[in-house]
Design a protein around this motif. Structure first.
Motif, short mmCIF file in Angstrom:
data_model
loop_
_atom_site.label_atom_id
_atom_site.label_comp_id
_atom_site.label_asym_id
_atom_site.label_seq_id
_atom_site.Cartn_x
_atom_site.Cartn_y
_atom_site.Cartn_z
N LYS A 1 0.85 -1.18 0.00
CA LYS A 1 0.00 0.00 0.00
C LYS A 1 0.89 1.24 0.00
O LYS A 1 1.65 1.45 0.94
CB LYS A 1 -0.92 0.00 1.23
N ASP A 2 0.75 2.04 -1.07
CA ASP A 2 1.58 3.23 -1.19
C ASP A 2 0.81 4.32 -1.93
O ASP A 2 1.29 4.88 -2.92
CB ASP A 2 2.89 2.90 -1.92
N ASN A 3 -0.40 4.60 -1.45
CA ASN A 3 -1.24 5.65 -2.03
C ASN A 3 -1.47 5.48 -3.52
O ASN A 3 -1.55 6.47 -4.26
CB ASN A 3 -0.63 7.03 -1.74
N VAL B 1 -4.98 1.95 -4.86
CA VAL B 1 -5.16 2.58 -3.55
C VAL B 1 -5.43 1.53 -2.48
O VAL B 1 -4.96 1.61 -1.35
CB VAL B 1 -6.29 3.62 -3.60
N ALA B 2 -6.20 0.49 -2.84
CA ALA B 2 -6.55 -0.55 -1.87
C ALA B 2 -5.37 -1.44 -1.53
O ALA B 2 -5.37 -2.11 -0.51
CB ALA B 2 -7.69 -1.40 -2.42
N GLY B 3 -4.35 -1.45 -2.37
CA GLY B 3 -3.19 -2.31 -2.15
C GLY B 3 -2.98 -3.25 -3.31
O GLY B 3 -3.94 -3.66 -3.97
N THR B 4 -1.75 -3.58 -3.57
CA THR B 4 -1.38 -4.42 -4.70
C THR B 4 -0.77 -5.72 -4.19
O THR B 4 0.13 -5.71 -3.34
CB THR B 4 -0.37 -3.69 -5.60
#
Length: 389
Positions: free
Chosen positions: A248-250, A274-277
């Protein structure tokens, strides 16, 4: 004789023309030091973002933008002084600029997510520009006129996206107006901070008069490295343990690679959300997995799965791991969380010690017990006979 005199006069005239033009150029250069003039009525002003990374030459933008406004300001000691003296000791009074005399034709810059910026180990400058234009119809006489340009960052707190930018939000633009052949004209511009340090924009760092600029915009990106160590007499150093990570990094994209990453190498790009990769890999003993180009606001939730029939004891160093625990066979997971402020290395140690041959030891011990018991019984009976019992 007349021709010779005419040639001398032409040569002298040409020489004077060159001297005048060079003097004018030198004066304009002095006036516009630190700013980029697009034409006689426009000037480009920069915003600099310095980006660093220990291994990468490109990273995704931080998602930072800046907007600018301009207004007239009363000259004072708080914004550069009320007069200016040049190198030839010519002193000019600075005036309040007429409203609308200078306008921003472009009034924002951005370093968006999805657009790469240049990086290096020691930091690389990335410049964006906005433009101020002079409306000569607003001026009625020659002079030096002052305007204030104010910067507004978005987000208001740049650390939210991992940018360190706490610098002064104001710069002051002095416009030099003088008489031209057809009326008034722009002779040049200077841009400075409140201490009269000359600059080309909002960039921090300066030499000049008074106090130095503070707080250049810095975007320090880092890398998290997941590593595996297999220890113990029974640990399988060739086994590939599965790993997963939620990054998660905006919404920023980042870069992943298994194995060593030579400095400057661009790895496989992972599109950020935004939710995370979700990223995944497998690691055997001594192998590494790089998650590169993360901002200081990034968080990585990582998981290792034990997909063997053996019971490993797992411990984690670096990051912010969950308590070390014993991992049971076939699918149990060890989880933790890391941010780039904690550690750049997260090491999973999977330990499996030798299993004692308990069955053999017990059988051997039981047999020895029977033998010793038998010997003691024989000795006991022999002693009893000797005693007449």
């Amino acid at each position: 004789m007349k021709k010779t005199l005419l040639k001398k006069l032409l040569a002298a005239s040409l020489g004077m023309t060159l001297i005048i033009s060079m003097s004018t150029a030198a004066f304009a250069s002095e006036l516009t030091s630190g700013v980029s003039v697009t034409d006689e009525t426009s000037v480009n002003i920069s915003k600099t973002l310095t980006v660093s990374n220990p291994d990468m030459t490109l990273t995704d933008g931080p998602g930072m933008s800046y907007s600018y406004s301009i207004s007239s300001v009363v000259p004072s000691s708080d914004n550069g002084g009320v007069s200016i003296t040049d190198a030839d000791n010519h002193t000019g009074v600075v005036y309040y600029g007429p409203e609308g005399g200078v306008n921003l034709t472009t009034s924002s810059v951005s370093f968006p997510v999805g657009t790469e910026v240049n990086a290096s180990q020691n930091g690389t400058e990335n410049k964006k520009y906005f433009t101020a234009s002079t409306d000569l119809s607003k001026f009625t006489s020659p002079g030096i006129y002052r305007y204030q340009i104010t910067e507004s960052p978005n987000p208001m707190d740049p650390t939210f996206v991992g940018v360190n930018d706490t610098g002064d939000r104001d710069r002051f633009l002095d416009v030099y107006i003088e008489n031209g052949s057809d009326g008034l004209k722009v002779a040049g511009y200077t841009l400075h901070d409140r201490y009269n340090n000359k600059t080309d924009g909002f960039n921090g760092g300066s030499t000049g008069y008074g106090e130095p600029f503070t707080g250049a915009a810095m975007f320090e990106t880092k890398n998290i490295i997941l590593e595996t160590e297999v220890t113990g007499n029974m640990g399988d150093r060739n086994h590939q343990f599965p790993f997963e990570g939620i990054v998660k990094d905006n919404g920023r994209s980042f870069y992943v690679k298994k194995g060593e990453v030579p400095q400057g190498l661009i790895s496989e790009k992972a599109e950020g959300t935004v939710a995370g990769t979700l990223v995944s890999t497998t690691l055997a003993h001594g192998e590494k997995y790089y998650i590169s180009g993360l901002s200081e606001a990034a968080v990585v939730n990582y998981t290792e799965t034990n997909n063997t029939p053996d019971t490993y004891t797992v411990s984690i160093s670096g990051g912010n791991p969950s308590e070390p625990e014993q991992i049971t066979p076939n699918g149990e997971k060890t989880m933790g969380e890391a941010s780039v402020n904690d550690s750049s290395r997260v090491i999973f140690t999977n330990d499996l010690e030798t299993v004692s041959p308990t069955g053999v030891v017990l059988r051997y011990g039981y047999a020895m017990f029977l033998i010793v018991a038998g010997v003691l019984m024989v000795l006991f009976r022999k002693r009893n006979r000797e005693d007449g019992i």
